[in-house]
Design a protein around this motif. Structure first.
Motif, PDB file in Angstrom:
ATOM      1  N   HIS A 131       0.876  -1.259   0.001  1.00 48.17           N
ATOM      2  CA  HIS A 131      -0.003  -0.044   0.051  1.00 48.17           C
ATOM      3  C   HIS A 131       0.913   1.254  -0.193  1.00 48.17           C
ATOM      4  O   HIS A 131       0.742   2.287  -0.606  1.00 48.17           O
ATOM      5  CB  HIS A 131      -0.804  -0.011   1.111  1.00 48.17           C
ATOM      6  CG  HIS A 131      -1.654  -0.991   1.173  1.00 48.17           C
ATOM      7  ND1 HIS A 131      -1.525  -2.319   1.440  1.00 48.17           N
ATOM      8  CD2 HIS A 131      -3.131  -1.062   1.076  1.00 48.17           C
ATOM      9  CE1 HIS A 131      -2.774  -2.935   1.322  1.00 48.17           C
ATOM     10  NE2 HIS A 131      -3.782  -2.436   1.048  1.00 48.17           N
ATOM     11  N   THR A 132       1.875   1.128   0.646  1.00 44.43           N
ATOM     12  CA  THR A 132       2.955   2.489   0.799  1.00 44.43           C
ATOM     13  C   THR A 132       3.445   2.622  -0.522  1.00 44.43           C
ATOM     14  O   THR A 132       3.559   3.549  -0.951  1.00 44.43           O
ATOM     15  CB  THR A 132       3.865   2.208   1.674  1.00 44.43           C
ATOM     16  OG1 THR A 132       3.407   1.996   2.961  1.00 44.43           O
ATOM     17  CG2 THR A 132       4.832   3.418   1.986  1.00 44.43           C
ATOM     18  N   ALA A 133       3.935   1.360  -1.279  1.00 44.93           N
ATOM     19  CA  ALA A 133       4.665   1.588  -2.411  1.00 44.93           C
ATOM     20  C   ALA A 133       3.448   2.044  -3.698  1.00 44.93           C
ATOM     21  O   ALA A 133       4.012   2.930  -4.341  1.00 44.93           O
ATOM     22  CB  ALA A 133       4.890   0.175  -3.033  1.00 44.93           C
ATOM     23  N   LYS A 134       2.361   1.601  -3.304  1.00 45.99           N
ATOM     24  CA  LYS A 134       1.402   2.055  -4.247  1.00 45.99           C
ATOM     25  C   LYS A 134       1.286   3.653  -4.120  1.00 45.99           C
ATOM     26  O   LYS A 134       1.337   4.637  -5.261  1.00 45.99           O
ATOM     27  CB  LYS A 134       0.024   1.651  -4.172  1.00 45.99           C
ATOM     28  CG  LYS A 134      -0.978   2.091  -5.273  1.00 45.99           C
ATOM     29  CD  LYS A 134      -2.343   1.085  -5.008  1.00 45.99           C
ATOM     30  CE  LYS A 134      -3.515   1.412  -6.095  1.00 45.99           C
ATOM     31  NZ  LYS A 134      -3.820   3.109  -6.009  1.00 45.99           N
ATOM     32  N   LEU A 135       1.233   4.171  -2.938  1.00 45.84           N
ATOM     33  CA  LEU A 135       1.155   5.688  -2.750  1.00 45.84           C
ATOM     34  C   LEU A 135       2.272   6.554  -3.196  1.00 45.84           C
ATOM     35  O   LEU A 135       2.104   7.579  -3.867  1.00 45.84           O
ATOM     36  CB  LEU A 135       0.749   5.915  -1.290  1.00 45.84           C
ATOM     37  CG  LEU A 135      -0.821   5.377  -0.628  1.00 45.84           C
ATOM     38  CD1 LEU A 135      -0.502   5.673   0.669  1.00 45.84           C
ATOM     39  CD2 LEU A 135      -1.842   6.248  -1.416  1.00 45.84           C
TER      40      LEU A 135
END
Length: 491
Positions: A131-135
């Motif tokens: 999720h952090t990577a996507k943001l």
């Protein structure tokens, strides 16, 4: 919006968020430092070493590999999610098994229990890595900054309440667990992505480049903790508590002015052509900009630290003030190396990042072992000395990876570094000859007022050309409405 403007906009949000988070965290940290003992802080700091190194194994470099992929693939991302979650569970179990072994031989030591409790954060970290990577891919740093702010304030308030209630070291542990849980919940909502119920080893192999990231991140994390580990293992938790407090304000400055730009730099560098000189030029621009803030902040902190720490945190932390002075002398190498690694990684040279980190790890280990006999202040001084001694080697790797020569990298930040150092020397002279008999508050207040004026005056006098060149770069970090209004006013 161009990559350059996305980087500036994201960097602004990350810096603003980091500034708020670190100021609020510092206020909370000051209260906790006055309520708790050096041993309490030392125990949590020592346990955190194992947690932070294990966290690298949990994420396994997968988020960085996802960020660098040309297109987002939900199937690959879902596979990465389950891989990270399973790693988090497995490593948490291994840590708890180790806790059971050491608890049996530790004669009631609190440390194994603290490690066991904090190991729960590894499972949570595994669940939010993708999720952090996507943001980060989407430059959605506003959401990241917001969730950090909410989680920090809420967990800090809970920590203070628990400390007042007499929970001791567990006030720090419980507040950290609550903070990670709250932060992750907010991030899941912001990312607007849910993993599919599928796992493919074949798709996971598409992230095979993450192995280099894993080794690089593992060596970097170990490098950042090796001095603290030596202090805790050799000198005990009380000394480690002094080391922790001494490095806290410095860490705040790094998290405020360097890490936000470093994080967004990784996203921006990854969108540039690996085969061109663009990454090298971007590296020079960002280090020049960062040095203008970091160098005076670090040198100024080194000058006021012996008065600042006892006044703010309490007299029991006097030694931590001298630790802070020694560690703040790392200004120049910090600017150059914090941005060298994302530049090398974005250029496809993760092995060079790993080699640089390993060199620093070996150097820090040797220096810490050589200096530990003289106490915690000597270990801090050795840490800063090592940073300067290994810098030429790391810059040679940078030249090999992105084509920026050692001379160009150093010359690029030299005006800010020289102006910051000269400012500090002038402030020391003012303190010795004019403020020796003044109160600690006055010895802090005068440099805080005079320091920025002296620094700006030195730059205008000796580096006017640099200031004019940086005008456009700084303007990118202003909101569009402010930038347009300023532009129209100057026409």
């Amino acid at each position: 919006m161009s990559i350059k403007h996305k980087f500036a906009h994201s960097g602004l949000w990350m810096t603003a968020g980091a500034l708020f988070n670190n100021l609020s965290s510092m206020l909370i940290f000051v209260v906790l430092a006055r309520l708790l003992s050096p041993v309490d802080f030392g125990l949590v700091a020592f346990a955190t070493i194992f947690i932070d190194v294990s966290r690298v194994l949990v994420v396994a470099g997968i988020p960085e590999a996802l960020i660098q992929r040309e297109h987002w693939d939900d199937r690959v991302a879902s596979t990465a999610f389950w891989a990270n979650l399973m790693l988090g569970l497995a490593i948490s179990v291994l840590l708890n098994l180790a806790v059971l072994i050491f608890a049996g031989a530790g004669e009631g030591s609190t440390l194994p229990l603290v490690v066991a409790a904090l190991s729960l954060t590894l499972i949570i970290d595994g669940s939010i890595a993708v999720h952090t990577a996507k943001l980060r891919r989407e430059f959605a740093y506003k959401a990241i900054a917001t969730r950090n702010a909410v989680a920090n304030v809420a967990s800090g308030a809970i920590g203070i309440i628990l400390a007042l209630a007499g929970f001791g070291v567990w006030a720090l542990v419980i507040s950290r667990l609550i903070g990670v849980t709250l932060s992750s919940t907010i991030l899941w909502t912001a990312a607007r992505w849910r993993p599919q119920a599928s796992f493919s080893p074949a798709l996971l192999s598409e992230l095979r480049g993450s192995f280099s990231f894993l080794l690089s991140s593992l060596s970097a994390q170990a490098n950042s903790h090796v001095a603290a580990f030596v202090v805790g293992a050799w000198l005990g938790p009380a000394a480690l508590g002094q080391f922790r407090i001494g490095s806290r304000v410095l860490t705040m400055l790094i998290n405020t002015f360097i890490v936000p730009l470093q994080t967004t730099a990784m996203s921006a560098f990854s969108r540039l052509d690996r085969g061109s000189e663009a990454i090298g030029q971007a590296y020079l621009r960002i280090t020049r900009l960062a040095s203008l803030i970091v160098c005076p902040a670090f040198f100024g902190l080194a000058m006021i630290a012996p008065d600042f720490v006892p006044l703010v945190f309490g007299e029991k932390w006097q030694v931590a003030g001298y630790v802070m002075t020694m560690m703040a002398l790392i200004a120049g190498p910090a600017v150059l190396m914090y941005f060298a690694q994302p530049a090398l990684a974005a250029a496809g040279h993760a092995p060079l990042v790993m080699l640089s980190n390993l060199a620093m790890l070996v150097g820090n280990t040797i220096v810490a072992l050589l200096t530990m006999g003289w106490g915690v202040v000597a270990v801090a001084a050795g840490h800063s000395a090592r940073a300067h001694l290994t810098l030429p080697f790391s810059l040679r790797l940078l030249r090999k990876g992105v084509g920026v020569s050692e001379g160009a990298a150093i010359t690029n930040i030299l005006p800010a570094y020289g102006a910051g150092a000269l400012m500090a020397l002038i402030l020391v002279a003012i303190r010795v000859f004019l403020l020796e008999d003044a109160s600690p508050f006055v010895r802090i207040l005068i440099p805080l007022i005079a320091g920025p004026l002296i620094y700006a005056g030195i730059l205008l006098l000796f580096a006017g050309k640099l200031m004019r060149e940086m005008h456009g770069e700084v303007g990118l970090f202003l909101p569009e409405a402010v930038r347009s209004r300023f532009k129209n006013a100057t026409l």
